[in-house]
Design a protein around this motif. Structure first.
Motif, PDB file in Angstrom:
ATOM      1  N   ASN A 112       0.861  -1.178   0.000  1.00 37.40           N
ATOM      2  CA  ASN A 112       0.000   0.000   0.000  1.00 37.40           C
ATOM      3  C   ASN A 112       0.897   1.228   0.000  1.00 37.40           C
ATOM      4  OD1 ASN A 112      -1.676   2.197   0.782  1.00 37.40           O
ATOM      5  ND2 ASN A 112      -3.121   0.776   1.712  1.00 37.40           N
ATOM      6  N   PRO A 113       0.794   2.095  -1.012  1.00 39.47           N
ATOM      7  CA  PRO A 113       1.680   3.263  -1.063  1.00 39.47           C
ATOM      8  C   PRO A 113       1.529   4.194   0.130  1.00 39.47           C
ATOM      9  CG  PRO A 113      -0.087   3.443  -2.690  1.00 39.47           C
ATOM     10  CD  PRO A 113      -0.125   2.048  -2.163  1.00 39.47           C
ATOM     11  N   TYR A 114       0.387   4.115   0.816  1.00 43.93           N
ATOM     12  CA  TYR A 114       0.208   4.990   1.972  1.00 43.93           C
ATOM     13  C   TYR A 114       1.138   4.615   3.127  1.00 43.93           C
ATOM     14  CZ  TYR A 114      -3.703   7.639   0.143  1.00 43.93           C
ATOM     15  OH  TYR A 114      -4.480   8.499  -0.596  1.00 43.93           O
ATOM     16  N   ILE A 115       1.661   3.403   3.129  1.00 48.45           N
ATOM     17  CA  ILE A 115       2.686   3.054   4.119  1.00 48.45           C
ATOM     18  C   ILE A 115       3.835   4.050   4.018  1.00 48.45           C
ATOM     19  CG2 ILE A 115       4.504   1.380   4.679  1.00 48.45           C
ATOM     20  CD1 ILE A 115       2.562  -0.841   4.014  1.00 48.45           C
ATOM     21  N   TYR A 116       4.303   4.256   2.804  1.00 48.66           N
ATOM     22  CA  TYR A 116       5.471   5.115   2.588  1.00 48.66           C
ATOM     23  C   TYR A 116       5.096   6.594   2.603  1.00 48.66           C
ATOM     24  CZ  TYR A 116       7.313   0.587   1.406  1.00 48.66           C
ATOM     25  OH  TYR A 116       7.668  -0.734   1.475  1.00 48.66           O
ATOM     26  N   MET A 117       3.873   6.900   2.188  1.00 45.85           N
ATOM     27  CA  MET A 117       3.403   8.283   2.277  1.00 45.85           C
ATOM     28  C   MET A 117       3.354   8.731   3.734  1.00 45.85           C
ATOM     29  SD  MET A 117       2.352  10.742   0.310  1.00 45.85           S
ATOM     30  CE  MET A 117       1.532  12.327   0.527  1.00 45.85           C
ATOM     31  N   ASN A 118       2.794   7.890   4.575  1.00 45.51           N
ATOM     32  CA  ASN A 118       2.690   8.227   5.995  1.00 45.51           C
ATOM     33  C   ASN A 118       4.060   8.316   6.658  1.00 45.51           C
ATOM     34  OD1 ASN A 118      -0.035   8.086   5.530  1.00 45.51           O
ATOM     35  ND2 ASN A 118      -0.332   6.140   6.576  1.00 45.51           N
ATOM     36  N   LEU A 119       4.945   7.385   6.291  1.00 46.33           N
ATOM     37  CA  LEU A 119       6.307   7.442   6.828  1.00 46.33           C
ATOM     38  C   LEU A 119       7.018   8.717   6.395  1.00 46.33           C
ATOM     39  CD1 LEU A 119       7.689   3.795   6.481  1.00 46.33           C
ATOM     40  CD2 LEU A 119       7.398   5.099   8.597  1.00 46.33           C
ATOM     41  N   GLY A 120       6.830   9.086   5.127  1.00 42.84           N
ATOM     42  CA  GLY A 120       7.458  10.309   4.626  1.00 42.84           C
ATOM     43  C   GLY A 120       7.037  11.523   5.424  1.00 42.84           C
ATOM     44  N   SER A 121       5.751  11.637   5.701  1.00 36.51           N
ATOM     45  CA  SER A 121       5.256  12.765   6.488  1.00 36.51           C
ATOM     46  C   SER A 121       5.843  12.749   7.901  1.00 36.51           C
ATOM     47  CB  SER A 121       3.731  12.724   6.558  1.00 36.51           C
ATOM     48  OG  SER A 121       3.161  12.916   5.272  1.00 36.51           O
ATOM     49  N   ALA A 122       5.961  11.552   8.476  1.00 35.29           N
ATOM     50  CA  ALA A 122       6.533  11.436   9.823  1.00 35.29           C
ATOM     51  C   ALA A 122       7.997  11.864   9.823  1.00 35.29           C
ATOM     52  CB  ALA A 122       6.394  10.004  10.326  1.00 35.29           C
ATOM     53  N   TYR A 123       8.738  11.438   8.813  1.00 36.75           N
ATOM     54  CA  TYR A 123      10.148  11.828   8.725  1.00 36.75           C
ATOM     55  C   TYR A 123      10.293  13.338   8.529  1.00 36.75           C
ATOM     56  CZ  TYR A 123      11.859   6.992   8.373  1.00 36.75           C
ATOM     57  OH  TYR A 123      12.192   5.686   8.636  1.00 36.75           O
ATOM     58  N   GLU A 124       9.405  13.917   7.742  1.00 36.58           N
ATOM     59  CA  GLU A 124       9.449  15.377   7.563  1.00 36.58           C
ATOM     60  C   GLU A 124       9.262  16.080   8.897  1.00 36.58           C
ATOM     61  OE1 GLU A 124       8.110  17.827   4.268  1.00 36.58           O
ATOM     62  OE2 GLU A 124       7.093  16.042   3.478  1.00 36.58           O
ATOM     63  N   ASP A 125       8.302  15.608   9.685  1.00 35.37           N
ATOM     64  CA  ASP A 125       8.052  16.215  10.991  1.00 35.37           C
ATOM     65  C   ASP A 125       9.285  16.119  11.885  1.00 35.37           C
ATOM     66  OD1 ASP A 125       5.488  16.831  10.221  1.00 35.37           O
ATOM     67  OD2 ASP A 125       4.569  15.093  11.202  1.00 35.37           O
ATOM     68  N   LEU A 126      10.072  15.051  11.690  1.00 40.39           N
ATOM     69  CA  LEU A 126      11.290  14.866  12.484  1.00 40.39           C
ATOM     70  C   LEU A 126      12.486  15.618  11.899  1.00 40.39           C
ATOM     71  CD1 LEU A 126      11.011  11.030  13.238  1.00 40.39           C
ATOM     72  CD2 LEU A 126      10.656  12.900  14.855  1.00 40.39           C
ATOM     73  N   GLY A 127      12.299  16.201  10.712  1.00 42.35           N
ATOM     74  CA  GLY A 127      13.393  16.922  10.061  1.00 42.35           C
ATOM     75  C   GLY A 127      14.339  16.033   9.288  1.00 42.35           C
ATOM     76  N   ASP A 128      13.984  14.768   9.117  1.00 46.43           N
ATOM     77  CA  ASP A 128      14.815  13.826   8.365  1.00 46.43           C
ATOM     78  C   ASP A 128      14.343  13.839   6.911  1.00 46.43           C
ATOM     79  OD1 ASP A 128      16.280  11.756   7.299  1.00 46.43           O
ATOM     80  OD2 ASP A 128      15.803  10.310   8.888  1.00 46.43           O
ATOM     81  N   LEU A 129      14.804  14.823   6.160  1.00 42.61           N
ATOM     82  CA  LEU A 129      14.288  15.041   4.810  1.00 42.61           C
ATOM     83  C   LEU A 129      14.759  13.977   3.831  1.00 42.61           C
ATOM     84  CD1 LEU A 129      14.570  18.930   4.545  1.00 42.61           C
ATOM     85  CD2 LEU A 129      12.753  17.515   5.502  1.00 42.61           C
ATOM     86  N   GLU A 130      15.945  13.432   4.048  1.00 49.18           N
ATOM     87  CA  GLU A 130      16.443  12.374   3.155  1.00 49.18           C
ATOM     88  C   GLU A 130      15.565  11.122   3.258  1.00 49.18           C
ATOM     89  OE1 GLU A 130      20.497   9.735   2.235  1.00 49.18           O
ATOM     90  OE2 GLU A 130      20.541  11.366   3.713  1.00 49.18           O
ATOM     91  N   SER A 131      15.240  10.734   4.488  1.00 49.29           N
ATOM     92  CA  SER A 131      14.378   9.563   4.676  1.00 49.29           C
ATOM     93  C   SER A 131      12.971   9.840   4.153  1.00 49.29           C
ATOM     94  CB  SER A 131      14.322   9.185   6.155  1.00 49.29           C
ATOM     95  OG  SER A 131      15.583   8.723   6.612  1.00 49.29           O
TER      96      SER A 131
END
Length: 225
Positions: A112-131
């Motif tokens: 499900n692409p939302y697995i990675y979409m949700n992770l991406g948003s979480a990483y952005e919130d943490l400031g981990d832009l590469e992840s």
């Protein structure tokens, strides 16, 4: 005596009624029907997904998790269970726990692409832009027409002033999602930022042809002139 087919039919009916109420933002009422579905036939795994989603909308995360644990009793190898558990964890800002659940979902064959979409948003919130970027790329690999992932990727590049990368993403959006105005809008804006007014004008003319009623492109034309 009610047979198994009738129990399943009744549970499905209650779930359907609950989904209608859920769509109307009547989450408490939806939960009441989902609980009726569980009582009618406790082995319908979709009931617990429905319950979890409704509990989440009411910020009742512990109850959402408990519902999903009941789904695990039915079949612990259903990947969607871990997808929902991952969603709950991320909503509680438990990123590592969310990652573990998502990894389990993938291991169970749930794509499900939302697995990675949700992770991406979480990483952005943490400031981990590469992840975050890697996660959006994985979402797009699963669904090249996933507009939200393309937009998040593009906006991430723009935030870092990586204009050549952003330009490439906008062009990919125009290729895969020609009915979405955002690709044209961003390409126009990036080209203007880079000082390439001639090509920017070509993109804007094409956008106005495809989206004649979009006020954003009319405003872009005013700015261009």
């Amino acid at each position: 005596m009610v047979n198994i087919e009738n129990k399943l039919a009744l549970a499905q009916e209650y779930n359907q009624q609950g989904r209608v109420l859920y769509s109307l933002d009547k989450y408490k009422e939806a939960i009441a029907f989902y609980l009726k579905a569980e009582k009618a036939e406790p082995m319908v795994i979709q009931t617990y997904f429905n319950l979890a989603e409704a509990y989440v909308m009411m910020d009742r995360f512990d109850e959402a998790r408990k519902a999903l644990k009941r789904a695990q009793i039915i079949d612990k190898d259903v990947g969607e269970i871990y997808f929902h558990l991952g969603n709950v964890a991320l909503l509680e800002e438990k990123v590592e726990e969310g990652k573990q659940h998502y990894a389990k979902a993938v291991a169970c064959g749930y794509k499900n692409p939302y697995i990675y979409m949700n992770l991406g948003s979480a990483y952005e919130d943490l400031g981990d832009l590469e992840s975050a970027l890697n996660s959006y790329n994985k979402a797009i690999q699963l669904d090249k027409y996933f507009a939200s992932a393309w937009l998040k990727k593009l906006e991430l590049y723009l935030a870092q002033e990586q204009y050549s990368e952003a330009l490439s993403v906008s062009e990919s959006m125009m290729e895969f999602l020609p009915d979405k105005f955002e690709g044209y809008h961003y390409k126009f804006a990036i080209l203007m930022e880079l000082g390439n007014k001639n090509e920017a004008k070509e993109v804007l003319d094409k956008a106005l042809e495809l989206f004649p009623d979009d006020p954003g492109f009319k405003l872009d034309m005013v700015h261009f002139l």
